[in-house]
Design a protein around this motif. Structure first.
Motif, PDB file in Angstrom:
ATOM      1  N   VAL A  15     -44.287  21.766  25.472  1.00 55.95           N
ATOM      2  CA  VAL A  15     -44.378  21.827  23.868  1.00 55.95           C
ATOM      3  C   VAL A  15     -45.413  22.513  23.107  1.00 55.95           C
ATOM      4  O   VAL A  15     -46.627  21.742  23.112  1.00 55.95           O
ATOM      5  CB  VAL A  15     -42.902  20.610  23.321  1.00 55.95           C
ATOM      6  N   CYS A  16     -44.849  23.222  22.516  1.00 54.48           N
ATOM      7  CA  CYS A  16     -46.033  23.487  21.506  1.00 54.48           C
ATOM      8  C   CYS A  16     -47.132  24.410  22.014  1.00 54.48           C
ATOM      9  O   CYS A  16     -47.404  25.642  22.658  1.00 54.48           O
ATOM     10  CB  CYS A  16     -46.047  22.608  20.410  1.00 54.48           C
ATOM     11  N   HIS A  17     -48.134  23.141  21.058  1.00 59.35           N
ATOM     12  CA  HIS A  17     -49.849  23.852  22.362  1.00 59.35           C
ATOM     13  C   HIS A  17     -50.076  23.718  23.293  1.00 59.35           C
ATOM     14  O   HIS A  17     -50.728  23.351  24.022  1.00 59.35           O
ATOM     15  CB  HIS A  17     -50.843  23.615  20.617  1.00 59.35           C
ATOM     16  N   ALA A  82     -36.555  26.792  23.859  1.00 60.83           N
ATOM     17  CA  ALA A  82     -37.064  26.785  24.679  1.00 60.83           C
ATOM     18  C   ALA A  82     -36.476  27.420  26.434  1.00 60.83           C
ATOM     19  O   ALA A  82     -35.437  28.025  26.185  1.00 60.83           O
ATOM     20  CB  ALA A  82     -36.654  24.874  25.385  1.00 60.83           C
ATOM     21  N   VAL A  83     -37.599  26.734  27.230  1.00 57.40           N
ATOM     22  CA  VAL A  83     -37.423  27.764  28.197  1.00 57.40           C
ATOM     23  C   VAL A  83     -37.288  26.771  30.057  1.00 57.40           C
ATOM     24  O   VAL A  83     -38.216  26.288  29.918  1.00 57.40           O
ATOM     25  CB  VAL A  83     -38.506  29.002  28.737  1.00 57.40           C
ATOM     26  N   THR A  84     -36.378  27.217  30.877  1.00 58.12           N
ATOM     27  CA  THR A  84     -36.469  26.567  31.942  1.00 58.12           C
ATOM     28  C   THR A  84     -36.756  27.489  32.799  1.00 58.12           C
ATOM     29  O   THR A  84     -35.531  28.430  32.964  1.00 58.12           O
ATOM     30  CB  THR A  84     -35.766  25.393  32.601  1.00 58.12           C
ATOM     31  N   ILE A  89     -40.641  23.204  32.612  1.00 56.53           N
ATOM     32  CA  ILE A  89     -40.756  23.787  31.482  1.00 56.53           C
ATOM     33  C   ILE A  89     -40.719  24.049  30.000  1.00 56.53           C
ATOM     34  O   ILE A  89     -42.044  22.811  30.081  1.00 56.53           O
ATOM     35  CB  ILE A  89     -39.685  21.739  31.397  1.00 56.53           C
ATOM     36  N   THR A  90     -41.493  24.788  28.768  1.00 57.86           N
ATOM     37  CA  THR A  90     -41.898  25.088  27.354  1.00 57.86           C
ATOM     38  C   THR A  90     -40.763  25.002  26.503  1.00 57.86           C
ATOM     39  O   THR A  90     -39.473  25.767  26.563  1.00 57.86           O
ATOM     40  CB  THR A  90     -42.710  25.718  28.538  1.00 57.86           C
ATOM     41  N   GLY A  91     -41.790  24.468  25.671  1.00 56.27           N
ATOM     42  CA  GLY A  91     -41.067  24.562  24.146  1.00 56.27           C
ATOM     43  C   GLY A  91     -42.068  25.249  23.362  1.00 56.27           C
ATOM     44  O   GLY A  91     -42.725  25.026  23.593  1.00 56.27           O
ATOM     45  N   GLN A  92     -41.019  26.016  22.119  1.00 57.64           N
ATOM     46  CA  GLN A  92     -42.382  26.702  21.160  1.00 57.64           C
ATOM     47  C   GLN A  92     -42.651  25.971  20.798  1.00 57.64           C
ATOM     48  O   GLN A  92     -44.354  26.145  19.935  1.00 57.64           O
ATOM     49  CB  GLN A  92     -40.938  27.827  20.747  1.00 57.64           C
ATOM     50  N   ASN A  93     -42.691  25.073  20.157  1.00 56.03           N
ATOM     51  CA  ASN A  93     -42.976  24.038  18.948  1.00 56.03           C
ATOM     52  C   ASN A  93     -42.217  22.752  18.664  1.00 56.03           C
ATOM     53  O   ASN A  93     -41.487  22.306  19.394  1.00 56.03           O
ATOM     54  CB  ASN A  93     -42.382  24.825  17.623  1.00 56.03           C
ATOM     55  N   ALA A 100     -37.199  19.232  25.294  1.00 56.39           N
ATOM     56  CA  ALA A 100     -37.836  19.524  26.428  1.00 56.39           C
ATOM     57  C   ALA A 100     -37.887  18.241  27.085  1.00 56.39           C
ATOM     58  O   ALA A 100     -37.287  18.074  28.463  1.00 56.39           O
ATOM     59  CB  ALA A 100     -39.224  19.794  25.684  1.00 56.39           C
ATOM     60  N   ALA A 101     -38.478  16.981  26.715  1.00 63.25           N
ATOM     61  CA  ALA A 101     -38.124  15.721  26.901  1.00 63.25           C
ATOM     62  C   ALA A 101     -36.981  15.245  27.320  1.00 63.25           C
ATOM     63  O   ALA A 101     -36.638  14.492  28.478  1.00 63.25           O
ATOM     64  CB  ALA A 101     -38.325  14.244  25.696  1.00 63.25           C
ATOM     65  N   GLU A 102     -35.746  15.539  26.747  1.00 62.51           N
ATOM     66  CA  GLU A 102     -33.804  15.330  28.048  1.00 62.51           C
ATOM     67  C   GLU A 102     -34.808  16.701  29.453  1.00 62.51           C
ATOM     68  O   GLU A 102     -34.009  16.001  29.769  1.00 62.51           O
ATOM     69  CB  GLU A 102     -32.776  15.682  26.798  1.00 62.51           C
ATOM     70  N   ALA A 103     -34.839  17.556  28.833  1.00 63.84           N
ATOM     71  CA  ALA A 103     -34.718  18.339  29.975  1.00 63.84           C
ATOM     72  C   ALA A 103     -35.833  17.946  30.873  1.00 63.84           C
ATOM     73  O   ALA A 103     -35.435  18.129  32.126  1.00 63.84           O
ATOM     74  CB  ALA A 103     -34.923  19.849  29.872  1.00 63.84           C
TER      75      ALA A 103
END
Length: 112
Positions: A15-17, A82-84, A89-93, A100-103
Motif C-alpha cells: 500500500v502507498c509507497h 485498490a487493485v487486485t 494486491i496494491t493500494g493507492q494510499n 488491503a489487509a482484508e483483501a
C-alpha cells in the motif's frame, strides 16, 4: 523475498509507497513480476501534493509503469483505491490500508 513469494504463488500486498518493494522482483524468466499486471500506488500527483517529489528516490507510479505495470488510480487525490491482479494486491494510499489487509487475508485463505 518478493520474487520467492511470487514463484511460490503466495499473495503479495503493498500500500502507498509499499509497491516500491516490488520493483526489483522478477519471475523465473528474469522479467518484472509487474509486467502486464494491473496495480496502483501513491501517485505522482499525491507525491507533489505532499511536497515529497524531490525527497523520495524515485516516483513509484512512474517506475511501475516503466516496468510494464498497468497503472490506475482513484479519480481524486488521497481517495481509497485498490487493485487486485491475481495474487498481487496494491493500494493507492494509507486510506486503503484496512481494505488491503482484508483483501490479503482473503487471498491467504484461498491460497491455503
Amino acid at each position: 523475498m518478493v520474487s520467492a513469494f511470487y514463484a511460490q504463488e503466495k499473495p503479495i500486498a503493498a500500500v502507498c509507497h509499499g509497491p516500491a518493494a516490488l520493483v526489483q522482483a522478477t519471475d523465473a524468466n528474469g522479467e518484472s513480476i509487474l509486467k502486464g499486471r494491473s496495480l496502483t500506488s501513491f501517485t505522482n500527483e499525491e507525491e507533489a501534493a505532499v511536497e515529497l517529489s524531490d525527497v523520495v528516490p524515485f516516483a513509484i507510479e512512474t517506475r511501475l509503469i516503466e516496468l510494464g505495470g498497468v497503472f490506475s488510480k482513484a479519480d481524486a487525490l488521497f481517495a481509497p483505491y485498490a487493485v487486485t491482479d491475481g495474487l498481487i494486491i496494491t493500494g493507492q494510499n494509507p486510506a486503503f490500508s484496512e481494505a488491503a489487509a482484508e483483501a490479503l487475508l482473503k487471498a491467504l485463505k484461498v491460497a491455503a
